[in-house]
Scaffold this active site. Sequence first.
Site, PDB file in Angstrom:
ATOM      1  N   LYS A 194      16.151  50.447  53.676  1.00 36.57           N
ATOM      2  CA  LYS A 194      15.702  49.280  54.431  1.00 36.57           C
ATOM      3  C   LYS A 194      15.216  49.660  55.823  1.00 36.57           C
ATOM      4  O   LYS A 194      15.555  50.727  56.333  1.00 36.57           O
ATOM      5  CB  LYS A 194      16.840  48.264  54.512  1.00 36.57           C
ATOM      6  CG  LYS A 194      17.400  47.911  53.126  1.00 36.57           C
ATOM      7  CD  LYS A 194      18.528  46.919  53.174  1.00 36.57           C
ATOM      8  CE  LYS A 194      19.076  46.656  51.786  1.00 36.57           C
ATOM      9  NZ  LYS A 194      19.893  47.780  51.287  1.00 36.57           N
ATOM     10  N   TYR A 229      24.205  50.451  57.078  1.00 37.16           N
ATOM     11  CA  TYR A 229      25.510  50.666  56.454  1.00 37.16           C
ATOM     12  C   TYR A 229      26.235  51.840  57.113  1.00 37.16           C
ATOM     13  O   TYR A 229      26.051  53.001  56.747  1.00 37.16           O
ATOM     14  CB  TYR A 229      25.364  50.920  54.950  1.00 37.16           C
ATOM     15  CG  TYR A 229      24.667  49.816  54.194  1.00 37.16           C
ATOM     16  CD1 TYR A 229      24.651  48.508  54.669  1.00 37.16           C
ATOM     17  CD2 TYR A 229      24.010  50.078  53.001  1.00 37.16           C
ATOM     18  CE1 TYR A 229      24.007  47.502  53.967  1.00 37.16           C
ATOM     19  CE2 TYR A 229      23.371  49.071  52.292  1.00 37.16           C
ATOM     20  CZ  TYR A 229      23.371  47.783  52.786  1.00 37.16           C
ATOM     21  OH  TYR A 229      22.730  46.779  52.086  1.00 37.16           O
ATOM     22  N   ASP A 254      20.649  51.772  46.019  1.00 38.04           N
ATOM     23  CA  ASP A 254      20.155  51.042  47.184  1.00 38.04           C
ATOM     24  C   ASP A 254      21.035  51.331  48.392  1.00 38.04           C
ATOM     25  O   ASP A 254      22.266  51.322  48.295  1.00 38.04           O
ATOM     26  CB  ASP A 254      20.161  49.537  46.911  1.00 38.04           C
ATOM     27  CG  ASP A 254      19.750  48.754  48.147  1.00 38.04           C
ATOM     28  OD1 ASP A 254      18.542  48.776  48.479  1.00 38.04           O
ATOM     29  OD2 ASP A 254      20.620  48.155  48.790  1.00 38.04           O
TER      30      ASP A 254
END
Length: 336
Positions: free
Chosen positions: A77, A51, A46
């Site tokens: 995401k 990030y 994931d």
Amino acid sequence: MSLKKILPGKLGFGTAPLGNMFRAIPDEEAAATVEAAWEQGVRYYDTAPFYGAGLAEERLGEVLSTKPRDAYVLSTKVGRVILDEKEEGARDLGEKGGLFEHGNPNKMLHVWTADAAERSIEDSLKRLGTDRLDIVWVHDIAQDFHGDAWLQKFEEARTGAFRVLSRLRDEGVIKAWGLGVNKTEPIELTLALDEPQPDGFLLAGRYTLLDHDHALQRLLPMAQEQNVDMVVGGPYSSGILAGGTHFEYQAAPPQIIERVGRLKDLAAAHGVSIKAAALQFSLAHPATAAVIPGATKPSRIAEDVAALNETVPAAFWTDLRAAGLVSPAAPLPNGA
């Protein structure tokens, strides 16, 4: 589709640390950590554009692009679009200020519209060096980033990203979608909608040994009723349950340090590692499909695999309950 039918095992790898969360790690160390996860049999990864402003996706993609695409499950995401333009000054990240100050310096747009979701997916595919995603989470439409304005962001996502991801799922482009958040309320709100429903959710930090009461009150009963699965992010509560000093992405307060001390003492009395207690607790809820601890060192992956497979005596869970260290409503392993 049920996440339990998609995910290849109970243990995945959360890549937030690969975005230089808290500290800058060398590219070689990041690559070695992903390789270690692969060697240990981890097949669910994931990540997110957030990030490190794309850094975690780039690092993960560098390794996974050498692996057979059908051999692993990948989620990322939507909610942040990474620009070529560089950020000047400190980022405004709500409660999470400074979280990725060592990541890429690129500017990020925080936007959940339909166009932004499609652009975000296209950009993620390029950074990851792959032609498809399995799961896409709608990221951080919650109070911790937006304060009282979070409902506006939720509405933007409901009329934008939600509909794009529902269409992509219906077309077979992705297998599933849901929310990836650090708060329960956005998921509860989504599950109450009459619109196309998510397949699951990634709940970070809200179903751990240290923090699970709130999720058990409303969210998890709703999820079970609708057959919606949960991926548990941050099962070590930002590291405090794995020997670190952070809780909720900040220095742990005294009351948390005291509670962790009690947990560790009880675990030690039963010869149980605190990592095993943390992972196996999060997995004991019937809605949990997987846990995805993060890591920045190859050795940590082996610890996670060992913790997952460690035999924890039933007496530990019984004593944990008796000591008031878990909610009376929390399901425990072995039916304790």
